[in-house]
Design a protein around this motif. Structure first.
Motif, mmCIF file in Angstrom:
data_model
loop_
_atom_site.group_PDB
_atom_site.id
_atom_site.type_symbol
_atom_site.label_atom_id
_atom_site.label_comp_id
_atom_site.label_asym_id
_atom_site.label_seq_id
_atom_site.Cartn_x
_atom_site.Cartn_y
_atom_site.Cartn_z
ATOM 1 N N ARG A 1 0.841 -1.191 0.000
ATOM 2 C CA ARG A 1 0.000 0.000 0.000
ATOM 3 C C ARG A 1 0.880 1.246 0.000
ATOM 4 N N VAL A 2 0.310 2.349 -0.490
ATOM 5 C CA VAL A 2 1.076 3.585 -0.600
ATOM 6 C C VAL A 2 1.621 4.014 0.759
ATOM 7 N N ARG A 3 0.791 3.965 1.787
ATOM 8 C CA ARG A 3 1.253 4.396 3.115
ATOM 9 C C ARG A 3 2.357 3.481 3.640
ATOM 10 N N LEU B 1 4.561 1.961 1.648
ATOM 11 C CA LEU B 1 5.762 2.341 0.896
ATOM 12 C C LEU B 1 6.430 3.563 1.513
ATOM 13 N N PHE B 2 5.629 4.589 1.815
ATOM 14 C CA PHE B 2 6.199 5.795 2.420
ATOM 15 C C PHE B 2 6.759 5.506 3.811
#
Length: 339
Positions: A88-90, A92-93
């Protein structure tokens, strides 16, 4: 009936060694996997949506461990890190890794193509569960119900079957059977309707899908002729499955039947995809992959005639040294629902 003998489970050590060799060849210094099929492939947790949140699996030359802080296990100075394609994007960050991030599938997908014997056995059990649900569907009362209501009933049957995750479920009636991506709605199912039903779920970590076309009370005009073409295309695709044959040959065999019938412009663009720990993995007909014993995929030829009707037939097939072996036994005859 003699129970099917159990075969040994995964040799995780062999898998990890093969992954590390592939990582070295691809110049990948670490893999960071979230709960997913890739995660499960390497023995991490449950490996799918039911896993504990934050249970990342990290693989390096020296480490194989689950952790909530993957950055702490990635080697200092790592230049390329493979991350789970389902990340998920969160997430990855939140990794905070100072390296080039690349899809972990470049390393893992080729290794997951050929299933071990215990995996084929597990996929076979998943197919059997999916077929039981489809068999129960034939006994339901369809007249006067809506697509949405019947999809809800099928979802309950999947849960009752022990399905861990309902991956996809489709109910389409009448003209809606001509829409490959149709979502069950409020259309009422009536006598004379074609009906397309498919169930795809995950049992014990492995996925299976079965799809069939039915008719309610009686088939629409010309439907049986079109269905016979889908059936012939399915047989042709199945016959093309054998070791050392490019997967594209499966697509060609299916396409030749549909094109020769006059339905060519209505044939589905894709005739299948691999199944296993994931519902959509390699090999995929149309690719350059060469078939080998141990590969499993869902063969799913279809014809969709806009505004009229469509039919799709989906079965999971294993490629063996002796040729194709369907992992299910659900009949292909066009079933007429009488209620």
């Amino acid at each position: 009936m003699t129970p099917e003998p159990e075969v040994p489970g995964p040799d995780t050590a062999w898998r990890v060694a093969a992954v590390r060799e592939a990582m070295a060849g691809a110049g990948v210094d670490a893999l960071v996997l979230r709960p997913s099929p890739d995660h499960r492939f390497l023995g991490g947790g449950s490996g799918f949506s039911g896993a504990e949140p934050g249970a990342f699996l990290v693989v390096t030359r020296d480490v194989l461990a689950e952790t909530a802080d993957p950055a702490g296990l990635v080697p200092e100075g790592a230049r390329r890190v493979g991350v789970d394609p389902e990340m998920r994007v969160r997430e990855l960050f939140g990794l905070a890794i100072e390296a080039e991030l690349v899809p972990a599938s470049s390393v893992l997908a080729p290794l997951r193509l050929r299933k071990e014997p215990h995996e084929i056995q597990a996929i076979g059990r998943a197919v059997a569960a999916a077929e039981r649900v489809l068999g129960q569907a034939r006994e339901l009362a369809w007249f006067g119900a809506t697509e949405r209501a019947m999809a809800h009933r099928l979802r309950l049957l999947l849960v009752e079957s022990g399905c861990e995750e309902v991956v996809a479920l489709r109910v389409a009636a009448g003209e809606h059977t001509a829409g490959p991506a149709h979502v069950p709605g409020d259309r009422v199912i009536n006598p004379g309707d074609a009906l397309l039903v498919s169930v795809c779920g995950r049992w014990d970590g492995y996925c299976a899908e079965v799809a069939r076309a039915f008719v309610v009370a009686e088939p629409p005009e010309d439907f049986e002729a079109m269905y016979s073409v889908v059936l012939a295309a399915h047989r042709a695709g199945l016959a093309a499955v054998r070791p050392a044959v490019p997967v594209s040959e499966v697509s060609r065999a299916v396409g030749e039947v549909i094109d020769g019938s006059g339905y060519g412009r209505f044939g589905a663009a894709h005739v299948g995809r691999g199944v296993g720990l994931g519902p959509d993995e390699g090999p995929r007909p149309g690719e350059d992959t060469v078939l080998a014993a141990g590969m499993t995929f869902c063969l799913e030829p279809a014809i969709y005639v806009p505004d009229l009707f469509g039919a799709r037939m989906a079965d999971v097939v294993a490629c063996t040294e002796d040729g194709p072996v369907p992992l299910g036994s659900y009949p292909h005859t066009l079933h007429v629902l009488d209620r």
